[in-house]
Motif scaffolding. Sequence first.
Motif, short mmCIF file in Angstrom:
data_model
loop_
_atom_site.label_atom_id
_atom_site.label_comp_id
_atom_site.label_asym_id
_atom_site.label_seq_id
_atom_site.Cartn_x
_atom_site.Cartn_y
_atom_site.Cartn_z
N GLY A 228 -18.47 -22.60 -29.49
CA GLY A 228 -19.10 -21.94 -28.35
C GLY A 228 -20.13 -22.75 -27.59
N PRO A 229 -21.17 -23.27 -28.26
CA PRO A 229 -22.23 -23.96 -27.52
C PRO A 229 -21.76 -25.21 -26.78
CG PRO A 229 -22.95 -23.41 -29.74
CD PRO A 229 -21.48 -23.16 -29.69
N TYR A 230 -20.65 -25.80 -27.25
CA TYR A 230 -20.21 -27.08 -26.67
C TYR A 230 -19.10 -26.91 -25.63
CZ TYR A 230 -22.50 -27.98 -31.08
OH TYR A 230 -23.39 -27.97 -32.13
N MET A 231 -18.48 -25.73 -25.60
CA MET A 231 -17.40 -25.49 -24.64
C MET A 231 -17.86 -24.68 -23.43
SD MET A 231 -14.97 -27.07 -26.17
CE MET A 231 -13.53 -26.61 -25.24
N SER A 232 -19.04 -24.07 -23.53
CA SER A 232 -19.49 -23.17 -22.46
C SER A 232 -20.09 -23.89 -21.27
CB SER A 232 -20.53 -22.20 -23.03
OG SER A 232 -21.71 -22.89 -23.40
N GLY A 233 -20.47 -25.16 -21.44
CA GLY A 233 -21.15 -25.88 -20.38
C GLY A 233 -22.66 -25.83 -20.51
N ALA A 234 -23.15 -25.24 -21.61
CA ALA A 234 -24.59 -25.09 -21.80
C ALA A 234 -25.29 -26.43 -21.95
CB ALA A 234 -24.86 -24.20 -23.02
N VAL A 235 -24.68 -27.35 -22.68
CA VAL A 235 -25.32 -28.65 -22.92
C VAL A 235 -25.48 -29.40 -21.60
CG1 VAL A 235 -25.13 -30.85 -24.10
CG2 VAL A 235 -24.43 -28.76 -25.27
N GLU A 236 -24.42 -29.43 -20.80
CA GLU A 236 -24.49 -30.11 -19.50
C GLU A 236 -25.54 -29.47 -18.61
OE1 GLU A 236 -21.86 -29.07 -21.09
OE2 GLU A 236 -20.02 -30.17 -20.59
N ALA A 237 -25.61 -28.12 -18.65
CA ALA A 237 -26.59 -27.42 -17.82
C ALA A 237 -28.02 -27.80 -18.22
CB ALA A 237 -26.39 -25.91 -17.95
N GLN B 262 -8.29 -24.88 -25.48
CA GLN B 262 -9.16 -25.94 -24.97
C GLN B 262 -9.61 -26.84 -26.12
OE1 GLN B 262 -12.41 -24.24 -22.83
NE2 GLN B 262 -11.13 -23.10 -21.41
N CYS B 263 -9.67 -28.11 -25.84
CA CYS B 263 -10.18 -29.05 -26.84
C CYS B 263 -11.08 -30.06 -26.13
CB CYS B 263 -9.04 -29.77 -27.56
SG CYS B 263 -7.94 -30.70 -26.47
N ARG B 264 -12.02 -30.62 -26.90
CA ARG B 264 -13.00 -31.50 -26.27
C ARG B 264 -13.65 -32.39 -27.30
NH1 ARG B 264 -17.91 -29.18 -22.54
NH2 ARG B 264 -18.36 -31.10 -21.42
N ALA B 265 -13.89 -33.64 -26.94
CA ALA B 265 -14.63 -34.57 -27.80
C ALA B 265 -16.08 -34.59 -27.33
CB ALA B 265 -14.03 -35.97 -27.71
N ILE B 266 -17.04 -34.47 -28.27
CA ILE B 266 -18.45 -34.45 -27.91
C ILE B 266 -19.22 -35.48 -28.74
CG2 ILE B 266 -18.36 -31.99 -27.32
CD1 ILE B 266 -19.81 -31.44 -30.00
N PRO B 267 -20.33 -35.98 -28.22
CA PRO B 267 -21.14 -36.93 -29.01
C PRO B 267 -21.83 -36.21 -30.16
CG PRO B 267 -22.22 -36.42 -26.93
CD PRO B 267 -20.85 -35.80 -26.86
N SER B 268 -22.04 -36.92 -31.26
CA SER B 268 -22.67 -36.31 -32.45
C SER B 268 -24.10 -35.85 -32.16
CB SER B 268 -22.67 -37.30 -33.60
OG SER B 268 -23.37 -38.49 -33.26
N MET C 218 -6.92 -28.20 -17.50
CA MET C 218 -7.10 -27.75 -18.88
C MET C 218 -6.45 -26.38 -19.06
SD MET C 218 -10.66 -27.23 -21.00
CE MET C 218 -11.12 -28.95 -20.74
N ASN C 219 -5.68 -26.19 -20.12
CA ASN C 219 -4.98 -24.94 -20.35
C ASN C 219 -5.95 -23.82 -20.63
OD1 ASN C 219 -3.46 -22.85 -22.02
ND2 ASN C 219 -1.80 -24.20 -21.34
N ARG C 220 -5.73 -22.65 -20.00
CA ARG C 220 -6.64 -21.53 -20.15
C ARG C 220 -6.64 -20.96 -21.56
NH1 ARG C 220 -5.39 -16.43 -19.95
NH2 ARG C 220 -3.36 -16.87 -19.07
N ARG C 221 -5.51 -21.09 -22.27
CA ARG C 221 -5.40 -20.45 -23.57
C ARG C 221 -5.84 -21.36 -24.73
NH1 ARG C 221 -1.20 -18.98 -20.43
NH2 ARG C 221 -0.86 -16.77 -20.06
#
Length: 468
Positions: A25-34, A6-12, A1-4
Amino acid sequence: MNRRFQCRAIPSSWLENNGRRLDCGPYMSGAVEARELLKRHKTEPLKTLTAERNGGIFNGPRFPRVYVDGPAHGVPFLGSTDILDADLSNVSFLSKKQVDGNPALVIDEGWTLITCSGTIGRMAYARSDMKGMAGSQHFMRVAPDERKITSGYLYAYLSSRFGVPIIVSGTYGAIIQHIEPHHIADLPVPRLGTAENQAHALVQEAAGKRVEASRLIKDAVLDLSNQLGFEMAQHATLERPSISFQSSSLMLNRMDSFYSSSENIAARAAFDSACAIHGESELGNVADVWIPGIFKRQYVDDPSFGVPYFTGKEIYELSPTTDLYLKMDVAQRYGLLLERGMILIQDSGQISGLIGRAVMVSSRLHGASCTNNMVRVMSSSETDTGFVFALLSTEQGTRLLKREASGSSIPHLEENRIKKLIIPWPNEAIRTAIGRKILRAMSLRDEAASAEDEARSLVERTIEEGAR
C-alpha cells in the motif's frame, strides 16, 4: 499499467523511511513521491493547523445507536457513505438525547470529513446544511483552526492527488481496512500563499451552490405537493409491524401485504385525487421508460476504448467517480449510455434502501454508462422530465415506486408496471414552473462540482510549479 495487477521496483531506502512496512500500500499509492515533492515547499504538520476536541482530528465515539422516526425527537445521522451523497433528505435520525450526551457526534460547517473504515480516503466538505447533524465513527473529522488555515484550502489539499495518497498510505487491516487520526496527524500541509485563499473561495462557492441546489429541489417538491393537494410527511411514528385491513378487491392483482399496506394505499389515493383535478396519464405515455437487459460486463484498461461505468450507489453521490471503463460497443448495444436530464431509479434492493429512489443525470455524467439495475425515464421535454423527477421524489411518488417492487429475497421493479403507473399530469404552466426549478438545481450541482475540481487543480498546479 494493468488496472488489475500492478508491480513496481522501489529503493530499499523507502522501506527504511516507512517503518519497514512490507505491505504494498504505502509504495503503490504515490504517497512516497508526494512526500518527496512536498519537501521542496514550506510545510506544517496537519495537527498544528487544527482545533476543536482531541486536537482537531478525531472520530465519532462508538456507541449503541438509538434511532427514532423523525426530527421531533431525533437528529439526522450520517454514515460514511451518506457524507458523499447529493441528497441528505432520507438519512436516519438518531435520538436527540443520545446526541446531547455525545457532543463529539455533531458535525460543524467547514470540516473535512474522511472515510476511515472500509473504503479509505473518500472525502466531503461539511456544508452549512450539514451543520448540527450527527455522524458515525466510520469517518474522521478534520476541524481546521481558521486563525491558521482556511477550511476550503485544507479540504482542497487533502482531497488532491497529493493529500489522498498520503492519507491512504496509513491504512492497516487485512479484511476491513482502517485508518486512525494519529496516522494523519503529521501529514505535511504545504503553505501556498495566495493560492490558499483562491482555493478556499472556490470550495466555499461549491458548497454554497450545493446547498442552494438542495433547497431548490426541496422547494420544488414542496410546491408541487401543495399544488396537487398532497399531505406533507410529518415523520409520524408508524406501526411496527404495519397492520391494515383492506378490501378483498385489492388482492385481485397483487397478493403481497406491502402492496396493500395503509401507507401505500394512502399514497395511491393522493395521486388519484390529484388526477381527478389536474388530469392523469400513464408514465409510459409521457416519457420513455426502460430497463436495460442483463449483459456481460466487459471492461477495458484503456479509457479511449470505453466509457466510464458506474454502479447504482455511485450515481447518488455528489461527485461520482469510478476507475471502471465499459467497452463502448457493449454500452451502446445494451442501451446503458446516460444522457443529461435522464431520470434513474434503483430497480432492485431492499424496500427500506435505495430501490424506488429517483436521481437525475447531470452534465458530468452525460455519455457515461451505469448498471442495468436502474430504470431509465426520459421525456421529450427537459422541463417535463424535471417535473416527473419532482413528482417521483415526493413521499407519495417514492412510495408508489417502492410499492411496485416484487420478490421475496431481493425485490425488483418491473418495466411494464412502471410504465403503467398512473400519475397526475397538470397543465403545462405548472409542469414548466416545477421543471425549471429542478433543472436549475442540476445546473448548480454541475457548477459546484466544477468549482471544487478547479480548487483541487489550482492546489496541485501550485505545488508542482513551486517544486520546479
